[in-house]
Design a protein around this motif. Structure first.
Motif, PDB file in Angstrom:
ATOM      1  N   GLY A   1     -35.878  70.764  50.663  1.00 13.60           N
ATOM      2  CA  GLY A   1     -35.159  70.156  51.774  1.00 13.60           C
ATOM      3  C   GLY A   1     -33.660  70.264  51.545  1.00 13.60           C
ATOM      4  N   LEU A   2     -32.987  71.153  52.279  1.00 14.13           N
ATOM      5  CA  LEU A   2     -31.535  71.305  52.190  1.00 14.13           C
ATOM      6  C   LEU A   2     -30.890  70.297  53.140  1.00 14.13           C
ATOM      7  N   SER A   3     -30.153  69.349  52.593  1.00 13.86           N
ATOM      8  CA  SER A   3     -29.484  68.318  53.408  1.00 13.86           C
ATOM      9  C   SER A   3     -30.478  67.601  54.314  1.00 13.86           C
ATOM     10  N   ALA A   4     -31.623  67.276  53.781  1.00  6.22           N
ATOM     11  CA  ALA A   4     -32.701  66.705  54.593  1.00  6.22           C
ATOM     12  C   ALA A   4     -32.522  65.207  54.806  1.00  6.22           C
TER      13      ALA A   4
ATOM     14  N   SER B   1     -27.988  67.714  48.132  1.00  5.62           N
ATOM     15  CA  SER B   1     -26.986  66.882  48.796  1.00  5.62           C
ATOM     16  C   SER B   1     -25.633  67.158  48.147  1.00  5.62           C
ATOM     17  N   SER B   2     -24.608  66.447  48.617  1.00  7.84           N
ATOM     18  CA  SER B   2     -23.265  66.536  48.050  1.00  7.84           C
ATOM     19  C   SER B   2     -22.729  65.123  47.867  1.00  7.84           C
ATOM     20  N   ARG B   3     -22.010  64.916  46.764  1.00  5.65           N
ATOM     21  CA  ARG B   3     -21.433  63.592  46.536  1.00  5.65           C
ATOM     22  C   ARG B   3     -20.402  63.245  47.603  1.00  5.65           C
ATOM     23  N   LYS B   4     -19.735  64.262  48.117  1.00  2.00           N
ATOM     24  CA  LYS B   4     -18.743  64.050  49.157  1.00  2.00           C
ATOM     25  C   LYS B   4     -19.015  65.002  50.306  1.00  2.00           C
TER      26      LYS B   4
ATOM     27  N   SER C   1     -18.973  68.534  46.420  1.00  2.00           N
ATOM     28  CA  SER C   1     -18.576  68.332  47.810  1.00  2.00           C
ATOM     29  C   SER C   1     -19.175  69.435  48.661  1.00  2.00           C
ATOM     30  N   GLY C   2     -19.374  69.127  49.904  1.00  6.33           N
ATOM     31  CA  GLY C   2     -19.946  70.109  50.830  1.00  6.33           C
ATOM     32  C   GLY C   2     -20.472  69.411  52.056  1.00  6.33           C
TER      33      GLY C   2
END
Length: 380
Positions: free
Chosen positions: A266-269, A313-316, A344-345
């Motif tokens: 799951g990318l950015s799920a 996910s990204s921390r920011k 970040s992303g």
């Protein structure tokens, strides 16, 4: 010309530029007092701003693939339910029809060197849903006629365009490069959008009295692909990956249908489905159905299936960062969870491009290809 056509984008940009130049040229004449000059200023400013907004909107849509056509944009795909085409395909070809071929990475006729992508229509016997897909066959598929291959179902977000999966995220090209470098095995990829009943966002759910989307992806798609192509059968040979809504779908399919998929990314799920104007009531008013489709609730209250999951996910920049940490903490054997956490992303293609290569290597290491002949089928 189509909504995603470069000619349309170029025309919109040139129109915005022309109106800007016209505004500068005519402004001295329109600076006088009176009704006509005022209306002229209003008209030319409005035209310039609308043309600029249109050009920017077209550029953003071309980059991120939100809408595939003018019908998608203006909501003209309003037919309720799902499309059923009983004339599509035949028992001999597994309910699938090839609509066209896109050659990948090599001149036409060189599938042995560059593989190819076929556009197909998949008709689901269990779900009664018909949807289009792009099937990537790697070069090894043509070099090793006795080999069978693991399969990867690749899903877009909502509404998304399936073409973006090979044009922008470049799943086939990334896998081909990894195979040449010896870092991954070749996979047959089935690239689709989860929107099988447009414009409704079904979140890969079997909707009571509506589209049976989960059944379509969990049962019909693997069955049709396995029947038509040399794909190793069984969940251990099937993985699913998606971004955004497609990421939620991927994780849900593995957790709810481990007999179909043993690996999911799951990318950015999200970990639960929204309820809004695009989804409507997905569960027929049933709290039980809603809970069972909430991935966090499943991990906390139901037995964990023997599947491997990768979440990113990204921390920011990502809204799901804290939820991803909770999801990781809630998982336990025999469900195995891995993660990619970027410093970040944002929620966009640029971020997912950074995650796809590592995700494909991770998938390749966990799929258990079963063919007896050919290096493409060796387990890793």
């Amino acid at each position: 010309m189509g909504l995603t056509s470069k000619k349309v984008l170029l025309a919109a940009a040139l129109l915005a530029l022309a109106l800007f130049i016209l505004t500068v040229w005519l402004w001295p004449r329109l600076s006088r007092r009176g009704l006509v000059p005022v209306l002229g200023r209003v008209g030319i400013l409005l035209g310039t701003q609308l043309s600029l907004i249109a050009a920017i909107g077209l550029a953003v849509n071309t980059s991120f693939g939100f809408y595939a056509s003018w019908a998608d944009l203006f909501g003209r795909n309003t037919t309720p339910g799902v499309v059923v085409d009983h004339g599509l395909g035949s028992p001999q070809d597994g309910g699938m029809r090839v609509l066209g071929t896109v050659h990948q990475g090599a001149p036409a006729g060189s599938a042995r060197h560059g593989g190819l992508i076929q556009q197909v229509a998949l008709a689901g016997g269990a779900s009664k849903i018909t949807s289009k897909a792009y099937v990537y066959l790697p070069p090894e598929y043509f070099r090793e006629p006795a080999a069978r291959f693991p399969a990867l179902l690749v899903l877009t977000g909502y509404p998304g365009t399936a073409e973006a999966l090979y044009k922008k995220l470049r799943y086939p090209a990334v896998n081909a490069g990894q195979v040449r470098a010896g870092r991954a095995r070749p996979m047959v990829m089935v690239m689709m959008r989860p929107t099988v009943a447009p414009p409704r966002d079904t979140e890969c759910t079997d909707v009571p009295g509506g589209p049976q989307t989960e059944t379509y992806f969990a049962r019909d798609v693997p069955a049709q692909i396995t029947a038509r192509y040399r794909v190793s059968p069984g969940a251990r040979n099937w993985a699913v990956i998606g971004d955004s809504t497609g990421g939620y779908c991927a994780l849900k399919l593995a957790l709810r249908d481990p007999g179909s998929f043993s690996v999911a990314v799951g990318l950015s799920a999200d970990y639960g489905a929204p309820q809004d104007a695009t989804t409507g009531d997905l569960y027929g008013g049933s709290d039980r159905r809603r809970r069972e489709n909430d991935l966090m609730w499943r991990l906390r209250h139901l037995p964990h299936p023997p599947v491997s999951l990768l979440v990113t996910s990204s921390r920011k920049g990502e809204h799901n960062y804290r939820a991803t940490l909770r999801f990781i903490a809630a998982a336990g054997a025999p469900t195995h969870v891995s993660s990619i956490i970027l410093p970040s992303g944002g929620h966009n293609f640029n971020t997912w491009k950074r995650e796809v290569p590592a995700a494909l290597e991770w998938i390749s290491a966990r799929l258990g290809g079963t063919a007896a002949e050919g290096p493409a089928s060796r387990a890793r």
